[in-house]
Design a protein around this motif. Structure first.
Motif, PDB file in Angstrom:
ATOM      1  N   TYR A 257       0.836  -1.206   0.000  1.00 14.43           N
ATOM      2  CA  TYR A 257       0.000   0.000   0.000  1.00 14.43           C
ATOM      3  C   TYR A 257       0.870   1.255   0.000  1.00 14.43           C
ATOM      4  CZ  TYR A 257      -4.474  -2.398   0.803  1.00 14.43           C
ATOM      5  OH  TYR A 257      -5.609  -3.165   0.679  1.00 14.43           O
ATOM      6  N   ASP A 258       1.954   1.233   0.783  1.00 16.63           N
ATOM      7  CA  ASP A 258       2.859   2.388   0.807  1.00 16.63           C
ATOM      8  C   ASP A 258       3.566   2.565  -0.530  1.00 16.63           C
ATOM      9  OD1 ASP A 258       2.129   2.843   3.405  1.00 16.63           O
ATOM     10  OD2 ASP A 258       4.018   2.181   4.301  1.00 16.63           O
ATOM     11  N   ASP A 259       3.905   1.453  -1.201  1.00 15.93           N
ATOM     12  CA  ASP A 259       4.516   1.546  -2.527  1.00 15.93           C
ATOM     13  C   ASP A 259       3.544   2.172  -3.527  1.00 15.93           C
ATOM     14  OD1 ASP A 259       6.827   0.390  -1.565  1.00 15.93           O
ATOM     15  OD2 ASP A 259       6.353  -1.621  -2.278  1.00 15.93           O
ATOM     16  N   ILE A 260       2.269   1.834  -3.397  1.00 11.06           N
ATOM     17  CA  ILE A 260       1.246   2.431  -4.265  1.00 11.06           C
ATOM     18  C   ILE A 260       1.150   3.926  -4.001  1.00 11.06           C
ATOM     19  CG2 ILE A 260      -1.238   2.516  -4.761  1.00 11.06           C
ATOM     20  CD1 ILE A 260      -1.305  -0.525  -4.138  1.00 11.06           C
ATOM     21  N   THR A 261       1.090   4.309  -2.721  1.00  7.72           N
ATOM     22  CA  THR A 261       0.995   5.725  -2.366  1.00  7.72           C
ATOM     23  C   THR A 261       2.253   6.474  -2.783  1.00  7.72           C
ATOM     24  OG1 THR A 261      -0.441   5.258  -0.475  1.00  7.72           O
ATOM     25  CG2 THR A 261       0.709   7.357  -0.456  1.00  7.72           C
ATOM     26  N   GLY A 262       3.428   5.861  -2.595  1.00  3.84           N
ATOM     27  CA  GLY A 262       4.667   6.503  -3.020  1.00  3.84           C
ATOM     28  C   GLY A 262       4.675   6.782  -4.515  1.00  3.84           C
ATOM     29  N   THR A 263       4.111   5.865  -5.281  1.00  4.17           N
ATOM     30  CA  THR A 263       4.031   6.051  -6.735  1.00  4.17           C
ATOM     31  C   THR A 263       3.042   7.165  -7.086  1.00  4.17           C
ATOM     32  OG1 THR A 263       4.511   3.698  -7.027  1.00  4.17           O
ATOM     33  CG2 THR A 263       3.631   4.873  -8.927  1.00  4.17           C
ATOM     34  N   GLU A 264       1.935   7.223  -6.383  1.00  4.73           N
ATOM     35  CA  GLU A 264       0.962   8.300  -6.601  1.00  4.73           C
ATOM     36  C   GLU A 264       1.574   9.649  -6.250  1.00  4.73           C
ATOM     37  OE1 GLU A 264      -2.216   6.904  -4.169  1.00  4.73           O
ATOM     38  OE2 GLU A 264      -3.079   5.624  -5.747  1.00  4.73           O
ATOM     39  N   PHE A 265       2.349   9.677  -5.175  1.00  4.81           N
ATOM     40  CA  PHE A 265       3.059  10.904  -4.794  1.00  4.81           C
ATOM     41  C   PHE A 265       4.037  11.301  -5.895  1.00  4.81           C
ATOM     42  CE2 PHE A 265       7.161  12.327  -2.952  1.00  4.81           C
ATOM     43  CZ  PHE A 265       6.794  13.625  -2.609  1.00  4.81           C
ATOM     44  N   LEU A 266       4.777  10.332  -6.407  1.00  3.95           N
ATOM     45  CA  LEU A 266       5.734  10.578  -7.484  1.00  3.95           C
ATOM     46  C   LEU A 266       5.037  11.178  -8.700  1.00  3.95           C
ATOM     47  CD1 LEU A 266       8.725  10.152  -8.293  1.00  3.95           C
ATOM     48  CD2 LEU A 266       8.118   7.832  -8.988  1.00  3.95           C
ATOM     49  N   ALA A 267       3.862  10.653  -9.019  1.00  3.40           N
ATOM     50  CA  ALA A 267       3.099  11.134 -10.180  1.00  3.40           C
ATOM     51  C   ALA A 267       2.604  12.563  -9.991  1.00  3.40           C
ATOM     52  CB  ALA A 267       1.918  10.204 -10.442  1.00  3.40           C
ATOM     53  N   SER A 268       2.534  13.026  -8.750  1.00  5.11           N
ATOM     54  CA  SER A 268       2.009  14.367  -8.473  1.00  5.11           C
ATOM     55  C   SER A 268       3.065  15.455  -8.621  1.00  5.11           C
ATOM     56  CB  SER A 268       1.438  14.417  -7.051  1.00  5.11           C
ATOM     57  OG  SER A 268       2.477  14.412  -6.077  1.00  5.11           O
ATOM     58  N   LEU A 269       4.333  15.076  -8.774  1.00  5.23           N
ATOM     59  CA  LEU A 269       5.419  16.052  -8.799  1.00  5.23           C
ATOM     60  C   LEU A 269       5.563  16.693 -10.180  1.00  5.23           C
ATOM     61  CD1 LEU A 269       8.059  13.964  -6.807  1.00  5.23           C
ATOM     62  CD2 LEU A 269       6.584  15.789  -5.935  1.00  5.23           C
ATOM     63  N   PRO A 270       5.831  17.985 -10.236  1.00  5.34           N
ATOM     64  CA  PRO A 270       5.952  18.678 -11.534  1.00  5.34           C
ATOM     65  C   PRO A 270       7.138  18.188 -12.358  1.00  5.34           C
ATOM     66  CG  PRO A 270       6.616  20.120  -9.710  1.00  5.34           C
ATOM     67  CD  PRO A 270       5.994  18.909  -9.098  1.00  5.34           C
ATOM     68  N   GLU A 271       8.159  17.640 -11.703  1.00  9.71           N
ATOM     69  CA  GLU A 271       9.346  17.157 -12.431  1.00  9.71           C
ATOM     70  C   GLU A 271       9.100  15.831 -13.135  1.00  9.71           C
ATOM     71  OE1 GLU A 271      10.817  19.163  -8.584  1.00  9.71           O
ATOM     72  OE2 GLU A 271       9.223  17.766  -9.192  1.00  9.71           O
ATOM     73  N   VAL A 272       7.956  15.186 -12.856  1.00 12.27           N
ATOM     74  CA  VAL A 272       7.702  13.826 -13.337  1.00 12.27           C
ATOM     75  C   VAL A 272       6.628  13.796 -14.413  1.00 12.27           C
ATOM     76  CG1 VAL A 272       6.843  11.546 -12.655  1.00 12.27           C
ATOM     77  CG2 VAL A 272       8.426  12.776 -11.163  1.00 12.27           C
ATOM     78  N   ASP A 273       6.891  13.052 -15.482  1.00 13.10           N
ATOM     79  CA  ASP A 273       5.879  12.763 -16.501  1.00 13.10           C
ATOM     80  C   ASP A 273       5.054  11.589 -15.972  1.00 13.10           C
ATOM     81  OD1 ASP A 273       4.347  11.934 -18.643  1.00 13.10           O
ATOM     82  OD2 ASP A 273       5.998  11.990 -20.099  1.00 13.10           O
ATOM     83  N   LYS A 274       3.848  11.863 -15.514  1.00 11.51           N
ATOM     84  CA  LYS A 274       3.051  10.832 -14.839  1.00 11.51           C
ATOM     85  C   LYS A 274       2.634   9.684 -15.747  1.00 11.51           C
ATOM     86  CE  LYS A 274      -1.348  13.317 -15.342  1.00 11.51           C
ATOM     87  NZ  LYS A 274      -2.468  13.956 -14.602  1.00 11.51           N
TER      88      LYS A 274
END
Length: 418
Positions: A257-274
């Motif tokens: 679950y934390d890995d899923i949330t960490g990925t969602e957090f990653l997708a929210s960052l402006p530096e990342v192409d989601k």
């Protein structure tokens, strides 16, 4: 008078000589005794420590950490929800039902936080990228640290969630994937030694960042900065997992679950192409990678190094094989429905790379081959043969530079250059 004085001097001189000789002899004896004592102590210390004698009964029901009837139990595992076994013939529907069953068996998820509330607490410029240490809310209970590596240049960039291994070594977590900073010297030294041992001396996260990827890595529960107040003790992991189950929760599921949330957090960052986010790991990190790819729509590509097998091969008294990770990858009741490759197949038709080692002492080759065949059948059924790459390498349980290069080329082909 002169004669008397000479006699006294003679007697005194001989007395002193005798006493000196006695002293020398005494010290010689002390030195000899000390040497003998030191040799005996060294010999005792050199002997292997004897294990505590265990109490044993004449009759028993468990051997080699498995029930004696393990083979019978395995025949009763029919995996009724696996693709091909299930009555569901529509693949999209099957994925939905299978995913729901996995989540059901993962028990109650952690409550989500209202926001991530990210805070950068340290930053370091490196060759071709910037390393950041951050804090963020991974769920409603835990505010954790993580590492982020941002390539130089103009984004948004493709990104990889780097998932650390188990290794029975809980003192460090994310530091196994990203060269640590803003930590004690003991942590840096421990991480360097671990990476030298398992990753050929190259931090996988830093390697990917130098090649143009945003990298994110966080500790799993019980690793690194999410460990025990009392200190690291591998034997306590299973006890804590049992206590979590008494609370209606599963610690392994919390990791996913934390890995899923960490990925969602990653997708929210402006530096990342989601639309271009992948995940990768070795050993338990590989398990985390295919679990994450199966359960998260944010993951487009995944690479799993040295963790794929079947339960039938993995659990065997005859072949002296068993699951070594314990509760770290234990989802209650899930094996009644799906085996490992069936769960990973929920990720189909995503591009996936699986590599196992022919010299891997944890995963027998026949188990890897059987699992690979099961997954290839699923991808083939959806006309996705080319998206799934399964390989056996002549390596032990590890992810050295050659395997990191193989993973990078796979990500470049399926993620970076898309």
């Amino acid at each position: 008078m002169k004669l008397l004085i000479c006699l006294l001097l003679y007697l005194c001189n001989n007395f002193i000589k005798v006493e000196v000789m006695k002293t020398i002899i005494y010290f010689k004896r002390c030195i000899i005794l000390a040497i003998i004592l030191l040799v005996n102590i060294t010999a005792v210390l050199a002997q292997p420590k004897s294990k505590t004698r265990l109490q044993k009964r004449e009759n028993y029901e468990f051997t080699f950490d498995l029930p004696r009837y393990v083979e019978q139990l395995k025949t009763e595992l029919t995996y009724p929800l696996a693709w091909r076994n299930s009555d569901i013939k529509d693949f999209v529907e099957w994925k939905s039902v299978a995913k729901a069953k996995v989540l059901e068996c993962m028990m109650t998820p952690p409550l989500k936080s209202n926001d991530y509330d990210m805070q950068v607490i340290a930053e370091e410029k490196r060759d071709g990228y910037t390393a950041r240490k951050i804090l963020f809310n991974v769920n409603a209970y835990s505010r954790i640290s993580a590492y982020m590596l941002i390539p130089d240049g103009k984004g948004p960039f493709p990104a990889v969630n780097m998932l650390h291994d188990h290794g029975g070594h809980l003192y460090i977590g994310k530091e196994k994937m990203v060269r640590p900073f803003d930590v004690d010297t003991a942590v840096v030294n421990d991480a360097d030694n671990w990476v030298k041992k398992l990753y050929d001396g190259q931090y996988t996260g830093d390697y990917f960042a130098r090649n143009g990827y945003v990298v994110f890595s966080a500790d799993a529960p019980m690793w690194g900065e999410r460990g025990r107040e009392e200190g690291v003790d591998r034997s306590k992991y299973d006890i804590i997992c049992g206590n979590m189950m008494m609370l209606g929760r599963d610690l392994s599921a919390f990791m996913t679950y934390d890995d899923i949330t960490g990925t969602e957090f990653l997708a929210s960052l402006p530096e990342v192409d989601k639309s271009r986010i992948g995940c990768m790991g070795c050993s338990m990190g590989a398990y985390r990678a295919w679990m994450l790819a199966a359960l998260s729509d944010k993951i487009a590509v995944a690479a799993s190094i040295c963790w794929m097998t079947t339960t039938d091969v993995q659990m065997s008294v005859k072949d002296k094989k068993r699951e070594y990770g314990g509760f770290a990858n234990c989802i209650p009741a899930l094996r009644q429905w799906l085996d490992y490759p069936h769960i990973a197949s929920i990720a189909c038709p995503k591009p996936m790379l699986f590599v196992n080692g022919t010299r891997d002492h944890l995963f027998p080759v026949d188990g890897s081959q059987s699992a690979f065949a099961t997954m290839r059948d699923v991808w083939r059924s959806q006309s996705g043969d080319s998206a799934l790459e399964t390989e056996l390498w002549d390596v032990p349980h590890s992810c050295g530079k050659a395997l990191q290069l193989r993973a990078l080329e796979f990500f470049d082909k399926n993620l970076k250059n898309k």
